[in-house]
Enzyme design. Structure first.
Site, mmCIF file in Angstrom:
data_model
loop_
_atom_site.group_PDB
_atom_site.id
_atom_site.type_symbol
_atom_site.label_atom_id
_atom_site.label_comp_id
_atom_site.label_asym_id
_atom_site.label_seq_id
_atom_site.Cartn_x
_atom_site.Cartn_y
_atom_site.Cartn_z
ATOM 1 N N LYS A 1 -2.523 25.804 14.675
ATOM 2 C CA LYS A 1 -1.451 24.758 14.040
ATOM 3 C C LYS A 1 -0.108 25.582 13.877
ATOM 4 C CE LYS A 1 -4.567 22.131 11.237
ATOM 5 N NZ LYS A 1 -5.900 23.062 11.641
ATOM 6 N N LYS B 1 -2.053 18.800 6.063
ATOM 7 C CA LYS B 1 -3.376 19.502 6.354
ATOM 8 C C LYS B 1 -3.181 20.850 6.188
ATOM 9 C CE LYS B 1 -2.128 18.823 11.151
ATOM 10 N NZ LYS B 1 -2.577 18.188 12.666
ATOM 11 N N ARG C 1 -8.728 15.129 23.293
ATOM 12 C CA ARG C 1 -8.919 16.595 23.431
ATOM 13 C C ARG C 1 -8.826 16.629 24.827
ATOM 14 N NH1 ARG C 1 -11.551 20.862 21.187
ATOM 15 N NH2 ARG C 1 -9.945 20.450 19.447
ATOM 16 N N ARG D 1 -8.788 10.503 10.334
ATOM 17 C CA ARG D 1 -9.204 11.595 11.276
ATOM 18 C C ARG D 1 -10.135 11.274 12.376
ATOM 19 N NH1 ARG D 1 -12.037 15.148 6.538
ATOM 20 N NH2 ARG D 1 -12.839 13.103 6.193
ATOM 21 N N ASP E 1 -4.872 18.975 21.374
ATOM 22 C CA ASP E 1 -5.172 17.677 20.948
ATOM 23 C C ASP E 1 -3.680 16.920 21.061
ATOM 24 O OD1 ASP E 1 -7.476 18.541 20.115
ATOM 25 O OD2 ASP E 1 -7.013 18.803 17.992
ATOM 26 N N GLU F 1 -2.218 19.930 18.165
ATOM 27 C CA GLU F 1 -2.790 21.325 18.161
ATOM 28 C C GLU F 1 -3.109 22.017 19.438
ATOM 29 O OE1 GLU F 1 -6.133 21.784 15.535
ATOM 30 O OE2 GLU F 1 -5.194 20.363 14.006
#
Length: 317
Positions: free
Chosen positions: A127, A162, A212, A234, A274, A282
């Site tokens: 992150k 997060k 992904r 999520r 991601d 990410e």
């Protein structure tokens, strides 16, 4: 005949993995199919002594048989620096134990090829590394300061909160504009940790999935869409996200081309990014997953591509 490599896999207990989903498992199977010899050890079995990196490890044989997927040989102390390759595959959390393991493995890399490069893994938590590409991200704030978080929320309204070093979707909250729980959530996070939080503008396209994408040596080779379960913000498969086949959009190819050279330069052989909508959220470098799910949809063997890249790095390609 190709040279047989000595491969140490630093990972979590192999006894409890899901052999239908685990990416480390298929990386080990692929190594074995190429005639490489495999040892398994846990991160806590790593040691640094007199300048040598040692581990209490066991030789391992793998097979795709439920309830009988591995056989260990006898315990032995291995000099990890005499291995050809180390796969650093333990799952986060990316805590001080994880960081210490990267420092220890740095003593042997690149003479022994560590995948991914331990210094780069330490310097590129998922992150944080992504913030080096702000033009590809949704608006993002990293801070522990409630005043700045409140100001960000006033500007963007719908936000995601997060933990900076979390994984698998744990501790991720969607805070809507009319939600009155933000201060209570911040208090909860502050009690648990002194670390800053990641706050991002909510990207509503997540309802259509969080993609992904697997990059090998900086090149995008496969992808998987993960759709959140009903009533869930999520998309992680750990929390009920549904995997779906997918193809890459022009924007996703643009994102991969933008970050690919930086990944390759840093020794990031196996990376999972991601993407939600048009945004990179990410860059996963610690223990990326998704190989088996992508194989089921697309019939591709990405672990073979990863091993081709590894073998090229150690002079076999």
């Amino acid at each position: 005949m190709a040279r047989s490599l000595a491969v140490a896999i630093q990972m979590d207990p192999i006894e409890s993995i899901n052999i239908d989903a685990d990416s480390s498992f298929v990386l080990g199977l692929e190594a074995q199919s190429r005639g490489h010899r495999i040892w398994h050890y846990l991160p806590r079995h790593l040691a640094l002594s007199g300048g040598r990196v040692l581990a209490r490890a066991r030789p391992m044989t793998l097979r795709r048989e439920h309830g009988n997927h591995y056989t260990f040989g006898a315990w032995e102390e291995i000099d990890v620096g005499t291995m050809d390759v180390v796969l650093m595959r333990q799952d986060p959390p990316f805590d001080m134990a994880y960081i210490t393991a990267t420092h220890i493995l740095e003593h042997i890399h690149p003479r022994t090829l560590v995948v991914n490069d331990p210094a780069s893994v330490r310097n590129a938590p998922e992150k944080l590394f992504v913030t080096h590409f702000p033009e590809l991200m949704p608006p993002t704030l990293i801070t522990a300061d409630p005043a700045q978080i409140s100001a960000f929320r006033r500007e963007h309204g719908d936000i995601i909160l997060k933990p900076l070093f979390g994984n698998g979707g744990a501790g991720v909250f969607h805070v809507k504009p009319d939600d009155t729980n933000l201060n209570a959530l911040l208090e909860l996070f502050t009690e648990r940790s002194r670390e800053p939080l990641v706050i991002q503008r909510y990207v509503p396209e997540v309802r259509a999935g969080d993609k992904r994408i697997i990059l090998v040596d900086g090149v995008a080779l496969g992808a998987l869409n993960r759709v959140p379960a009903a009533g869930e913000s999520r998309s992680n498969m750990h929390v009920g996200g549904r995997p779906e086949p997918t193809t890459l959009t022009d924007r996703e190819r643009e994102i991969c081309r933008a970050i690919g050279p930086a990944l390759k330069e840093r020794g990031m052989i196996f990376v999972g990014i991601d993407v939600i909508g048009d945004y990179l959220t990410e860059i996963n470098v610690t223990s990326p997953t998704g190989l088996q799910e992508i194989a089921r949809f697309d019939g591709v063997n990405l672990e073979a591509d990863i091993w081709d890249a590894i073998e090229a790095r150690v002079g076999m390609g």
